[in-house]
Design an enzyme around this catalytic site. Structure first.
Site, short mmCIF file in Angstrom:
data_model
loop_
_atom_site.label_atom_id
_atom_site.label_comp_id
_atom_site.label_asym_id
_atom_site.label_seq_id
_atom_site.Cartn_x
_atom_site.Cartn_y
_atom_site.Cartn_z
N TYR A 63 41.99 38.76 14.76
CA TYR A 63 43.25 38.64 15.65
C TYR A 63 44.24 38.22 14.67
O TYR A 63 44.19 37.50 13.52
CB TYR A 63 43.17 37.33 16.49
CG TYR A 63 44.17 37.46 17.60
CD1 TYR A 63 44.11 38.50 18.64
CD2 TYR A 63 45.17 36.59 17.60
CE1 TYR A 63 45.09 38.46 19.64
CE2 TYR A 63 46.09 36.33 18.84
CZ TYR A 63 46.05 37.55 19.76
OH TYR A 63 47.01 37.51 20.68
N ASN A 146 48.82 34.58 30.28
CA ASN A 146 48.70 35.77 31.19
C ASN A 146 50.12 35.80 32.16
O ASN A 146 50.49 36.85 32.16
CB ASN A 146 47.36 35.80 32.15
CG ASN A 146 46.37 35.91 31.26
OD1 ASN A 146 46.18 36.83 30.12
ND2 ASN A 146 45.04 35.25 31.53
N ASN A 172 42.41 44.73 37.42
CA ASN A 172 41.88 43.58 37.66
C ASN A 172 41.76 42.48 36.83
O ASN A 172 41.45 41.48 37.00
CB ASN A 172 40.50 44.09 38.17
CG ASN A 172 39.60 44.80 37.27
OD1 ASN A 172 40.36 45.56 36.14
ND2 ASN A 172 38.52 44.44 37.06
N ARG A 195 38.13 50.73 36.66
CA ARG A 195 36.94 51.59 36.63
C ARG A 195 36.48 51.82 37.73
O ARG A 195 36.47 50.83 38.74
CB ARG A 195 36.25 50.79 35.46
CG ARG A 195 36.54 51.00 34.09
CD ARG A 195 35.46 50.16 33.29
NE ARG A 195 35.55 48.94 33.51
CZ ARG A 195 34.21 48.35 34.25
NH1 ARG A 195 33.22 49.01 34.76
NH2 ARG A 195 34.27 47.07 34.36
N ARG A 197 33.42 51.68 40.46
CA ARG A 197 32.40 50.70 40.16
C ARG A 197 31.70 50.77 41.50
O ARG A 197 32.20 51.05 42.55
CB ARG A 197 32.77 49.36 39.99
CG ARG A 197 33.95 48.59 40.77
CD ARG A 197 34.49 47.62 40.33
NE ARG A 197 35.45 48.14 39.21
CZ ARG A 197 35.89 47.28 38.18
NH1 ARG A 197 35.55 46.16 38.18
NH2 ARG A 197 36.66 47.71 37.24
N TYR A 268 50.02 46.21 25.71
CA TYR A 268 49.79 44.85 25.11
C TYR A 268 48.15 44.70 25.07
O TYR A 268 47.67 43.45 24.93
CB TYR A 268 50.06 43.63 26.53
CG TYR A 268 49.56 43.90 27.75
CD1 TYR A 268 48.38 43.06 28.00
CD2 TYR A 268 49.67 44.95 28.59
CE1 TYR A 268 47.85 43.23 29.33
CE2 TYR A 268 49.13 45.09 29.91
CZ TYR A 268 48.02 44.20 30.17
OH TYR A 268 47.42 44.17 31.34
N GLY A 269 47.35 45.62 24.88
CA GLY A 269 46.02 45.55 24.53
C GLY A 269 45.37 46.77 24.37
O GLY A 269 46.15 47.78 24.69
N MET A 271 41.47 47.56 25.38
CA MET A 271 40.20 47.04 25.64
C MET A 271 39.00 48.28 25.22
O MET A 271 37.97 47.89 25.07
CB MET A 271 40.15 46.68 27.13
CG MET A 271 40.80 45.24 27.52
SD MET A 271 40.48 44.79 29.10
CE MET A 271 41.09 46.10 29.95
N LYS A 361 37.46 33.29 35.14
CA LYS A 361 38.02 32.61 33.97
C LYS A 361 37.37 31.36 33.62
O LYS A 361 37.01 30.76 34.41
CB LYS A 361 39.38 32.32 34.07
CG LYS A 361 40.22 31.39 33.06
CD LYS A 361 40.60 32.38 32.02
CE LYS A 361 41.80 33.36 32.05
NZ LYS A 361 42.12 33.94 31.06
#
Length: 370
Positions: A63, A146, A172, A195, A197, A268-269, A271, A361
């Site tokens: 990071y 967040n 999500n 995704r 599911r 911002y990411g 994944m 979390k």
């Protein structure tokens, strides 16, 4: 009496001395009670501290933000885990103003080391959290990463009017759920991508209950009528002017095609761990602008007043019932356990997190010494 008890409490932190797999390198370390704080500092007792994905990346050494070594015990310098958390002030230095014993505070300094029972920190590195009806310890502990990321991405790039649309992937996720709620509080509509599911119907209902307008899967992006007809109908021909990306890869390439003219794609990411690839035609014919967002950079570049106003805005949303707690699970670090046992437990928790065994979390709580 409450202060005296906190002053003599034995302290413990979750630490590491070298980067690597969190399920291997983390340990627990007990250290002495804090002395009285120096003039421009405060002593804190941490109430709750989350384990965020970025915390895992920091421990792995991948990071951009790096922690500093801290000497918790004589000749024993360590890195303390944790970037985010809620603390209560237990003692204030003589030259500190605007803060008092009992105040709830959050950290504004990146990688401050929040996975600890108590710390002494500079008063400039904490921000007082306004108390409000409905504000819980869980809200406070998860308030600085967040929700601010969601709020700032919705506000800093495009001036959206009521009933305009935002499209996001990873809907999500904790940020995604905050985006839904903050957007709904402003009368914005959200197209939320997730995704496919087995429990898709349940997830769809959950996101819509938070205020999400529409929920689709990445598989739905192959439907050409999305861009040719459906999006035009939903947006009354205006198009979607803001897209939020935390996934990257081919699914984000498909999502970008949903954007209208003069839109922003804010990342911002990543994944998927795949690069972000966008067709040149989107830049030429739709004048697409791409940007990245990192909340840590926002904190570095903004004034203390800006940060205070941001926290007040978010706390006001909580008080109005428009920003809910994330789903959470508390993992207690018991004072009855030895450092060896506590270390084994935290390493097991990190191993389970890496295997995706927690859908909520995870929050760390240090039990009071007996």
């Amino acid at each position: 009496m409450a202060f005296r008890a906190s002053a003599i409490r034995a302290n413990r932190a979750i630490v590491y001395t070298q980067t690597g797999d969190p399920s291997q390198v983390l340990s627990a370390l007990t250290y002495k009670p804090l002395p009285a704080p120096p003039a421009k500092t405060v002593n804190l007792r941490f109430l709750l501290a989350p384990i965020n994905p970025a915390d895992v990346n920091v421990i792995q050494g991948v990071y951009p933000a790096k922690p500093s070594l801290t000497e918790l015990a004589e000749n024993h310098s360590v890195f303390i885990g944790g970037n985010e958390g809620l603390a209560e002030i237990t003692q204030v230095g003589s030259d500190v103003s605007g803060l008092t014993t009992g105040d709830w505070v959050v950290m504004t300094k990146a990688q401050a080391g929040t996975w600890a029972s108590s710390r002494n920190v500079g008063s400039q590195d904490v921000l007082k959290l306004p108390r409000a009806n409905g504000l819980t310890e869980v809200h406070g502990a998860t308030m600085t990463v967040n929700p601010p990321t969601a709020y700032n991405m919705l506000n800093d790039f495009v001036k959206l009017e009521k009933d305009e649309w935002v499209v996001q992937n990873g809907a999500n996720s904790a940020v995604g759920q905050a985006v839904i709620q903050i957007a709904a509080s402003r009368g914005l509509r959200t197209l939320n991508l997730v995704r496919n599911r087995p429990d898709l119907a349940d997830l769809t209902n959950k996101l819509k209950a938070l205020g999400g307008t529409e929920v689709l899967t990445y598989d739905d992006l192959t439907d050409r009528t999305l861009t040719s007809t459906i999006i035009k109908d939903w947006t009354a021909g205006k198009g979607i002017r803001l897209g939020l990306n935390c996934v990257s890869g081919k699914d984000t390439t498909s999502m970008a095609r949903l954007l209208g003219e003069d839109a922003y794609m804010v990342s911002y990411g990543a994944m998927s761990k795949e690069p972000l690839s966008l067709p040149t035609s989107l830049f030429i014919f739709k004048n697409l602008t791409t940007a990245g967002f990192w909340q840590s950079r926002w904190y570095k570049r903004h004034t203390r007043e800006d940060k205070e106003n941001l926290m007040k805005t978010l706390v006001d949303l909580v008080a109005q019932g428009k920003l809910k707690e994330p789903e959470y699970e508390i993992h207690s670090i018991s004072s009855r356990d030895s450092d060896e046992v506590a270390g084994e437990k935290i390493r097991d928790t990190m191993a389970r997190i890496s295997r995706g065994q927690y859908g909520k979390k995870v929050l760390l709580k240090f039990d009071d010494a007996q």
